[in-house]
Design a protein around this motif. Structure first.
Motif, short mmCIF file in Angstrom:
data_model
loop_
_atom_site.label_atom_id
_atom_site.label_comp_id
_atom_site.label_asym_id
_atom_site.label_seq_id
_atom_site.Cartn_x
_atom_site.Cartn_y
_atom_site.Cartn_z
N GLY A 53 1.67 -39.32 -58.80
CA GLY A 53 1.15 -39.51 -60.16
C GLY A 53 0.16 -38.39 -60.77
N ASP A 54 -0.18 -38.32 -61.91
CA ASP A 54 -0.88 -37.48 -62.61
C ASP A 54 -2.28 -37.32 -61.96
N ASP A 55 -2.64 -35.81 -61.78
CA ASP A 55 -4.14 -35.53 -61.43
C ASP A 55 -4.36 -36.06 -59.80
N SER A 56 -3.39 -36.24 -59.12
CA SER A 56 -3.52 -36.24 -57.75
C SER A 56 -3.38 -35.12 -56.93
N ALA A 57 -4.00 -35.22 -55.59
CA ALA A 57 -3.86 -34.02 -54.79
C ALA A 57 -3.69 -34.31 -53.38
N VAL A 58 -2.82 -33.49 -52.61
CA VAL A 58 -2.42 -33.55 -51.50
C VAL A 58 -2.87 -32.44 -50.62
N GLY A 59 -3.72 -32.78 -49.40
CA GLY A 59 -4.45 -31.52 -49.13
C GLY A 59 -3.52 -30.87 -48.04
N ASP A 60 -4.23 -29.78 -47.59
CA ASP A 60 -3.74 -28.89 -46.32
C ASP A 60 -3.37 -29.76 -44.95
N ARG A 61 -2.13 -29.35 -44.51
CA ARG A 61 -1.74 -29.99 -43.49
C ARG A 61 -1.31 -31.39 -43.48
N VAL A 62 -1.20 -31.81 -44.68
CA VAL A 62 -0.88 -33.34 -44.84
C VAL A 62 0.74 -33.47 -44.41
N ILE A 63 1.15 -34.46 -43.90
CA ILE A 63 2.46 -34.84 -43.56
C ILE A 63 2.84 -36.22 -44.13
N LEU A 64 3.84 -36.09 -45.29
CA LEU A 64 4.46 -36.94 -45.96
C LEU A 64 5.89 -37.34 -45.49
N TYR A 65 6.01 -38.17 -44.21
CA TYR A 65 6.84 -38.37 -43.44
C TYR A 65 7.78 -39.46 -44.31
N SER A 66 8.51 -39.05 -45.45
CA SER A 66 9.11 -39.74 -46.45
C SER A 66 10.34 -40.24 -46.19
N LEU A 67 10.76 -40.95 -44.93
CA LEU A 67 12.06 -41.32 -44.87
C LEU A 67 12.44 -42.48 -45.57
N GLY A 68 11.32 -43.26 -45.74
CA GLY A 68 11.41 -44.24 -47.16
C GLY A 68 10.28 -43.62 -48.29
N ARG A 69 10.23 -44.59 -49.26
CA ARG A 69 9.31 -43.92 -50.33
C ARG A 69 8.10 -44.04 -50.20
N ILE A 70 7.37 -42.84 -50.51
CA ILE A 70 6.01 -42.62 -50.63
C ILE A 70 5.37 -42.61 -52.03
N MET A 71 4.79 -43.56 -52.48
CA MET A 71 4.32 -43.32 -53.81
C MET A 71 2.84 -43.26 -53.96
N LEU A 72 2.34 -42.33 -54.46
CA LEU A 72 0.85 -41.94 -54.67
C LEU A 72 0.80 -42.27 -56.31
N GLY A 73 -0.43 -43.13 -56.70
CA GLY A 73 -0.72 -43.24 -58.17
C GLY A 73 -1.40 -42.21 -58.55
N ARG A 74 -1.94 -42.56 -59.74
CA ARG A 74 -2.72 -41.47 -60.47
C ARG A 74 -4.16 -41.05 -59.88
N ARG A 75 -4.81 -39.75 -59.80
CA ARG A 75 -5.84 -39.67 -59.17
C ARG A 75 -6.19 -39.88 -57.87
N VAL A 76 -5.07 -39.95 -57.15
CA VAL A 76 -5.17 -40.08 -55.64
C VAL A 76 -5.54 -38.66 -54.99
N THR A 77 -6.28 -38.85 -53.90
CA THR A 77 -6.58 -37.73 -53.06
C THR A 77 -6.19 -38.37 -51.64
N VAL A 78 -5.39 -37.31 -51.22
CA VAL A 78 -4.92 -37.46 -49.67
C VAL A 78 -5.39 -36.16 -49.03
N SER A 79 -6.12 -36.30 -48.21
CA SER A 79 -7.24 -35.27 -47.53
C SER A 79 -6.40 -34.51 -46.46
N GLN A 80 -6.95 -33.30 -45.88
CA GLN A 80 -6.44 -32.36 -45.12
C GLN A 80 -5.80 -33.26 -43.63
N GLY A 81 -4.87 -33.00 -43.16
CA GLY A 81 -4.45 -33.51 -41.89
C GLY A 81 -3.72 -34.82 -41.75
N ALA A 82 -4.17 -35.64 -43.18
CA ALA A 82 -3.60 -36.96 -43.12
C ALA A 82 -2.00 -37.09 -42.98
#
Length: 158
Positions: A53-82
């Protein structure tokens, strides 16, 4: 196959090229909102299973292992290495078939550094998943969870 060939254009792009990475992800079917910042070192398994979603951030070295859906809303932060893992196996069956349950991270939530969010988890609106937490169950809105396994440590006030 095409995603594997294009990934170097994503991962070697300079950090401030947010728009370029949004363009590449959208080209592979990801639903990416406005002003989303996805760092070049993010690893995305299947971009067409990702929605941010709008205004979200996905940080350095994040893994989105999206075999299934991964949905991040608005203004979500996923910090480094998550690591958000939308794939698992059914351990109850001897053939252990692949399962692809979705992950939802609702508006204004924060997944802190090096946290793990497992399959079929919803992180509620405004919740915080503490650094290095392991989340295998839903996190209610407006709470902080931490630890392994993650446990509620505090409620947040609006």
């Amino acid at each position: 196959m095409a995603w594997a060939l294009v990934q170097p254009l994503f991962s070697l792009s300079p950090r401030p090229f947010w728009g370029w990475r949004r363009f590449i992800l959208r080209g592979f079917g990801a639903r990416i909102g406005n002003q989303v910042h996805v760092h070049p070192t993010v690893r995305i398994a299947i971009p067409w299973n990702v929605e941010i979603g709008d205004d979200s951030a996905v940080g350095d070295r994040v893994i989105l292992y999206s075999l299934g859906r991964i949905m991040l809303g608005r203004r979500v932060t996923v910090s480094q290495g998550a690591h958000l893992c939308a794939g698992t196996h059914d351990w109850r069956r001897p053939d252990r078939p692949l399962m692809k349950p979705p992950i939802h991270v609702e508006d204004d939530a924060w997944v802190c550094a090096d946290a793990f969010v497992g399959p079929a988890v919803t992180v509620g609106a405004g919740a915080i998943v503490g650094a290095r937490a392991v989340v295998m169950r839903d996190v209610p809105a407006m709470v902080v969870v931490a630890g392994n396994p993650a446990r509620e440590i505090r409620k947040l006030v609006d």
